[in-house]
Design a protein around this motif. Structure first.
Motif, mmCIF file in Angstrom:
data_model
loop_
_atom_site.group_PDB
_atom_site.id
_atom_site.type_symbol
_atom_site.label_atom_id
_atom_site.label_comp_id
_atom_site.label_asym_id
_atom_site.label_seq_id
_atom_site.Cartn_x
_atom_site.Cartn_y
_atom_site.Cartn_z
ATOM 1 N N ILE A 90 0.968 -1.009 -0.070
ATOM 2 C CA ILE A 90 -0.028 0.054 -0.129
ATOM 3 C C ILE A 90 0.696 1.259 0.040
ATOM 4 C CG2 ILE A 90 -1.749 1.225 1.089
ATOM 5 C CD1 ILE A 90 -2.837 -1.394 2.588
ATOM 6 N N PHE A 91 1.025 1.852 -1.307
ATOM 7 C CA PHE A 91 1.899 2.964 -1.368
ATOM 8 C C PHE A 91 1.065 4.414 -1.292
ATOM 9 C CE2 PHE A 91 3.827 6.184 -4.663
ATOM 10 C CZ PHE A 91 4.625 6.379 -3.874
ATOM 11 N N VAL A 92 1.452 5.090 0.041
ATOM 12 C CA VAL A 92 0.516 6.367 0.140
ATOM 13 C C VAL A 92 1.552 7.662 -0.064
ATOM 14 C CG1 VAL A 92 -1.156 7.347 1.691
ATOM 15 C CG2 VAL A 92 -0.948 4.924 1.548
ATOM 16 N N PRO A 93 1.639 8.354 -1.032
ATOM 17 C CA PRO A 93 2.300 9.376 -1.340
ATOM 18 C C PRO A 93 1.537 10.793 -0.966
ATOM 19 C CG PRO A 93 1.761 8.795 -3.358
ATOM 20 C CD PRO A 93 1.133 7.862 -2.393
ATOM 21 N N TYR A 94 1.945 11.677 -0.151
ATOM 22 C CA TYR A 94 1.247 12.778 0.083
ATOM 23 C C TYR A 94 1.762 13.814 -0.712
ATOM 24 C CZ TYR A 94 -1.084 10.863 4.184
ATOM 25 O OH TYR A 94 -2.094 10.032 4.768
ATOM 26 N N MET A 95 1.094 14.971 -0.821
ATOM 27 C CA MET A 95 1.120 15.652 -2.146
ATOM 28 C C MET A 95 1.783 17.394 -1.421
ATOM 29 S SD MET A 95 0.971 14.064 -4.853
ATOM 30 C CE MET A 95 1.018 12.412 -4.760
ATOM 31 N N ASP A 96 2.295 17.198 -0.329
ATOM 32 C CA ASP A 96 2.659 18.240 0.030
ATOM 33 C C ASP A 96 4.366 18.461 0.111
ATOM 34 O OD1 ASP A 96 3.475 20.424 1.784
ATOM 35 O OD2 ASP A 96 2.102 20.459 3.066
ATOM 36 N N PRO A 97 5.028 19.056 -0.893
ATOM 37 C CA PRO A 97 6.422 19.237 -0.852
ATOM 38 C C PRO A 97 7.108 19.537 0.064
ATOM 39 C CG PRO A 97 5.512 20.847 -2.556
ATOM 40 C CD PRO A 97 4.452 20.299 -1.664
ATOM 41 N N GLU A 98 6.475 20.182 0.858
ATOM 42 C CA GLU A 98 7.144 21.255 2.068
ATOM 43 C C GLU A 98 8.020 20.529 2.914
ATOM 44 O OE1 GLU A 98 4.943 24.590 2.903
ATOM 45 O OE2 GLU A 98 4.400 24.976 1.016
ATOM 46 N N PHE A 113 -2.630 3.721 -2.964
ATOM 47 C CA PHE A 113 -2.302 2.868 -4.124
ATOM 48 C C PHE A 113 -2.303 1.425 -3.461
ATOM 49 C CE2 PHE A 113 -0.486 6.739 -6.192
ATOM 50 C CZ PHE A 113 -1.434 6.855 -7.376
ATOM 51 N N VAL A 114 -2.921 0.580 -3.589
ATOM 52 C CA VAL A 114 -3.161 -0.731 -3.087
ATOM 53 C C VAL A 114 -2.943 -1.653 -4.048
ATOM 54 C CG1 VAL A 114 -4.621 -2.427 -1.575
ATOM 55 C CG2 VAL A 114 -4.972 0.056 -1.299
ATOM 56 N N THR A 115 -1.754 -2.659 -4.006
ATOM 57 C CA THR A 115 -1.349 -3.251 -5.094
ATOM 58 C C THR A 115 -1.481 -4.839 -4.608
ATOM 59 O OG1 THR A 115 0.346 -1.474 -5.965
ATOM 60 C CG2 THR A 115 0.708 -4.008 -6.475
ATOM 61 N N TYR A 116 -2.237 -5.655 -5.310
ATOM 62 C CA TYR A 116 -2.450 -6.973 -5.056
ATOM 63 C C TYR A 116 -1.561 -7.924 -6.190
ATOM 64 C CZ TYR A 116 -6.415 -6.146 -2.600
ATOM 65 O OH TYR A 116 -7.426 -5.852 -1.366
ATOM 66 N N HIS A 117 -0.961 -8.705 -5.195
ATOM 67 C CA HIS A 117 -0.282 -9.717 -6.035
ATOM 68 C C HIS A 117 -1.510 -11.002 -6.384
ATOM 69 C CE1 HIS A 117 2.971 -12.882 -6.496
ATOM 70 N NE2 HIS A 117 1.869 -13.911 -6.082
#
Lengths: 698, 698
Positions: free
Chosen positions: A319-327, A483-487
């Motif tokens: 489970i990939f969780v990128p936040y969108m605050d570049p600070e 982004f929840v990635t299944y195998h």
């Protein structure tokens, strides 16, 4: 993962529980490790002379499952019938990652009953680190209280050091642009106000502006920054505990309701094997992946109950969780929840009658604590039959040509559920089995937003991009993705499959009549162009780019009339893909999130889409890296990697706890059966035989 | 619609039923016409001297609802409180389309109790025709039996004329490339083998190669073609009736289960008004649209139960089903099911305990037969509370910082369901109300494929494009699309709304720190660019083209912290758009299917996306045509038109009856409430107060 202040799950370290492993059920080779086995593994690793360094902490202990051909022989009998399931005994092994002496050690451990011995050992030399342990987090959380700069920062904010708490956040990977700290295993820490008398919602009250760097092996704070003071948001209106919001309970409510099954449940659980309707499968547990579904097969009732394979092994790989605050305090929020924290380790105890309905049954999981001792994860998996009021198939025949009748078959499904709480977020992860032959994987998000404190109390005050929504006073719900990635190792009616794109393409009507008819005024139509994916590059698909039915077929098995047997993918919402730049570091680590669909040849070692050592991974060992070899995927044992993706723009309703939002993928038989497998299914009991017919032939 | 051999619904023409209208419920201005009213309308039209021509056939009789401002005043009180609902009496009118003397006549009829009088009359002069009537179809179906060329064609195929039946298919519109027949109201007819002893599945046995043209006003066959003889597919394996497939019932099955509500149902139905949890709405019925949901409002329990408007009126405006076979017998299969056949008229009687669960309640509908007399559509709408085992929101707080507790609120929803059977296909059309404030519209398809007979029995024999899948011997399931277009007149917290595209756009991290932090190594992120759609052209969106949150907001209502109150669209699967060429005739009629989302200013006359006269429509009176004016949609009373779309490539499992497949759209509060409206909702009864909390503060 969002703000991981309390990413530590329920820890029961108890010898009594460790001994309470089930004794009567004879092992299936894919059964998860028992408490007894984990205890034995721990003893073997600690007794091994290969790694004398101490302290030694266990980061991962899981089943090293037998090779796939052996498991298939065990489960279905060998192709040549030389060995059958009743005769086979397969090796029982564990895979262990432990840290000692500043190194990551890998052990393969042989398990025999209550004994275990180390078979092999290796030191990991590449980039990245194993999952954080409970100990990592608990010990690190204690550090700030005695760290003078932090104590001073807290005082500057008018707070008492006793009313704050800090959590360990992975720092991501940013190459040479981030300090190397001599290759030490470092993480970041951020803090919140913790006052459970004021509110349960610790995430709502961040101590913004303060970020620490912690060396988790030395267990010391090695970097500190207090950039600016921000208002701490108020506690009022943030609590969500039932005893704090009522009585009276003024929120909208439906009356209680419960599913009653007069003949009892329709499924049988024997150890970890489940049988239900036309399905059989195995339910496992892993401290990194959470629930693992294996050896799912469907009985073809129109073919005399023939057991036909569908899924060898399916689990959430990352489970990939990128936040969108570049600070400064936020840019590194690029979490890989499974690889950094562990989905099984963070599985929540399911609340009976709430997380799962009253007709559910529950399973426990066991994993290893950082000391190697077994931890019982109680009631972390539930199974229940879902009576949602849906219809499996129906048709009403009109009276026009003399036949008025209606046939309806209600749909009942079997759900296997786990809830994983990664700090603030709660993921309800369902595998839903349908009698029609489908498996639907459903990701439902709830829990608490990752929030940033800000001095604004009204939207009108805001002039710059705050990288999120003002969701209450002094609080930004920061933009992010999930982004929840299944195998999904689909084995459609056998091991060797191909991946087919049935491209739906527009055509101009040229007037050439294949069947000899007259020209027609129709100017266009669409047709299906069959395309076999030859190699991995052709197995990568953005499902929003062009219409196509995507199938896994068995090219050597055909229906009687000659169609390749297959299953197709039916995405159902949540089809977002990553918008990060290709050269951005988090994107390099998780570049597979640019497409929802990847297909690779099966390789036992390719389990973790973000790499075995996902913590601070660099992208050298991930799905995209493996696929660069561009291996053949045609008529091979192939694996589907599917990503359920959401861009999450927060709204005020997501506060203080977010209403559930879902996305799903269904894999559905498509020319797998000779026809709809439910035609011979009995109509509902409440009316005999033609229950659902009204009238008759007229 | 597919192969419309028996597109005629259940017809009970009974004076007794017509008199059985409910007497105690006092009318709501949006209530559908009662049997008594329909009887009175018929009398008024037949008594009118304005149209003396006979025979006169009724094609549409429906409520001509009062003007929107009046209905809003009635329902919610006038803005100036000059009139309130208790004081108002609104005119009660019907709109009628009848055919007589070769013309389409429009009547507005005033209804007063059991009396009615014609207020106005007009003759339709443009292209297109009203919906087919039952009589059109029943009378036409009788023609082929005495039409010598057809009798000969049947003999040529070795069939008896008594074992075939034919149905009326709309012929679409192909401009000057199709014969004009002097502007007559013509349709096509195709036939199937009808032998209910052999199989219920008449669609499985087409008499391929024969197409007739019928003049429906003259009621005569005026065109005939028997191009070629094809094999009639066998009956074996095609039946689906319970008493023909068993016993024994060998198909997979789950055990019976039923939802029990110990405190009873949570919703109240008073006439056509429904109250449930925080929702109130009106359920209507129309012979063309089917179910009509009106005046849906949600109580804001955090704001003292304030009633807040969400949806003025929502219904299915059209179902466009173009087939993708350009050949002679198939090119014209481009059905507009609502406008040609009528969804309400074709609503199926719901099967208790199968189409709807045991806890459902049912509503009837009334419409006018071609003779103008009322027809009772019994049990065509059901309402039930759905206990699907879903979770409305949850969070488990980890033990890390001293607080271990879990709060979970199960989700229960209220479903309003209708099943429309348009010949072969069955559409289950749900409106699902959620306590969180969402309305989810769900389209579920089942029923029988439109099938083409072919001489092939195996895929290996096929060399050309057959425009479909060989699904059983001698049978092609023809490729096609389903486009179900909803008219959703959202009125978010008031009448004047704007349509917002919150575009999710990638950004390069430039190093400019708005909040004064240090530069960071993060290279990219995304942010939200707010865009107000000014005019209709900007209100047309292909949701697969670029990521965006799409909202309806009330620009003059803000939350306390300043966000515009709104609802957003959450598409959930089935987002296909038309692939037909822009210059193709069916595309010109339904060019709105190129985008899922259209937004128009409210106009009482713009109800039917394919035009009022959809049958043989030319595209001059459809959604795309209206929108060419490019009217302002900013801060106006605006309407959302949303199309649920599927490309349907048939598979063998879709035969003989297709397993259900679904698509949905949720409209969900987004900065509408100050916060999650379910926070103060009581946890489940089975445990008091903190039922769902485990442990406590530690």
């Amino acid at each position: 993962m969002g703000h991981p202040v309390v990413a530590v799950a329920i820890v029961f370290v108890s010898a009594a529980i460790a001994m309470a492993a089930s004794s009567q059920y004879s092992h299936h080779p894919l059964d998860p490790l028992t408490a007894t086995e984990i205890t034995a593994i721990r003893a073997a690793v600690l007794a091994s002379p290969l790694v004398p360094a101490r302290p030694l902490f266990f980061h991962y202990v899981g089943l090293d499952e037998p090779d796939k051909p052996d498991v298939l022989s065990y489960a279905y009998g060998a192709a040549d019938a030389a060995a059958t399931s009743s005769q086979m005994t397969l090796p029982r092994r564990a895979f262990v990652i432990a840290r000692a002496g500043g190194q990551s050690h890998e052990f393969t451990v042989d398990i025999a009953a209550d004994n275990a011995s180390v078979l092999s050992h290796a030191v990991h030399r590449g980039p990245g680190f194993p999952m954080f342990t409970d100990e990592d987090q608990i010990a690190a959380m204690a550090l700030p209280y005695t760290y003078p700069p932090f104590v001073e920062s807290v005082r500057r904010r008018g707070l008492d050091v006793g009313e704050v708490g800090c959590g360990v956040l992975s720092r991501g990977w940013f190459g040479a642009e981030q300090p190397a700290y001599g290759g030490a295993r470092v993480a970041k820490m951020k803090c919140v106000v913790v006052d459970y008398n004021a509110t349960a919602n610790i995430y709502a009250r961040p101590v913004e502006g303060v970020v620490m760097v912690v060396d988790l092996d030395r267990m010391a704070i090695i970097g500190y920054r207090d950039r600016a003071v921000f208002m701490v948001p108020k506690a009022e209106g943030t609590d969500y505990r039932a005893d704090k919001v009522g009585p009276p309970f003024t929120g909208p409510a439906a009356p209680p309701g419960v599913v009653v099954q007069p003949d009892g449940r329709g499924f049988h659980v024997h150890g970890h094997l489940v049988k239900w309707a036309n399905w059989e499968f195995h339910v496992g547990f892993d401290m990194r992946a959470g629930t693992v579904i294996s050896l799912a097969s469907v009985n073809d009732t129109d073919a005399g109950g023939l057991k036909r394979r569908v899924l060898y092994r399916g689990f959430v790989s990352e489970i990939f969780v990128p936040y969108m605050d570049p600070e400064e305090e936020w840019y590194f929020h690029t979490f890989t929840d499974a690889g950094e924290y562990g989905l099984g380790a963070l599985a929540s105890q399911l609340q009976r009658g709430a997380d799962c309905p009253a007709n559910a049954v529950y399973m426990d999981g066991y994993y290893a604590g950082s000391d190697g001792k077994p931890v019982k994860a109680e009631d972390v998996i539930c199974l229940f039959e879902r009576y949602a009021g849906d219809v499996a198939w129906r048709h009403t025949n009109g009276i026009g040509l003399g036949g008025l009748f209606s046939e309806v078959r209600p749909d009942v499904t079997l759900v296997v559920r786990m809830v994983v709480t990664v700090g603030n977020y709660d993921y309800t992860l369902d595998s839903e089995f349908k009698t029609v032959g489908s498996i639907k994987i459903v990701v439902s998000l709830s829990g608490i937003l990752d929030m940033k404190a800000i001095n604004y109390t009204h939207v009108d005050q805001i002039r710059e991009d705050t990288h999120g929504t003002l969701i209450t006073e002094n609080t930004i719900g920061v933009y992010h993705d999930h982004f929840v990635t299944y195998h999904l190792d689909l084995d459609i009616d056998g091991t060797r499959n191909s991946f087919i794109k049935n491209n739906i393409v527009p055509k101009r009507n040229t007037g050439v009549r294949a069947t000899g008819g007259a020209p027609t005024p129709r100017r266009s139509y669409w047709t299906v162009l069959y395309e076999v994916a030859e190699t991995e590059a052709e197995g990568q698909v953005n499902i929003n780019s062009a219409p196509a039915d995507l199938l896994f077929v068995n090219p050597s098995k055909k229906t009687k009339i000659g169609n390749e047997v297959g299953y197709r993918l039916i995405p159902t919402g949540a089809t977002a893909t990553s918008l990060l730049a290709d050269d951005d570091y988090p994107e390099r680590r998780a570049s597979y999130t640019k497409k929802q669909v990847w297909v690779t040849p099966y390789n036992k070692s390719e389990k973790w889409t973000s790499g075995l050592y996902a913590e601070q991974s660099t992208g050298d060992d991930n799905l995209a890296a493996w696929s660069k070899r561009n291996r053949s995927i045609k008529d091979e044992d192939i694996v589907l990697w599917y990503t359920v993706g959401l861009h999450h723009v927060p709204y005020q309703e997501d506060f203080p706890v977010m209403p559930t939002i879902s996305g799903a993928l269904e894999v559905r038989p498509s020319n797998f059966f000779e026809r709809n497998p439910l035609i011979r299914t009995k109509p509902p009991e409440n009316s005999p035989n033609c229950s659902c017919s009204i009238g008759g032939s007229a």
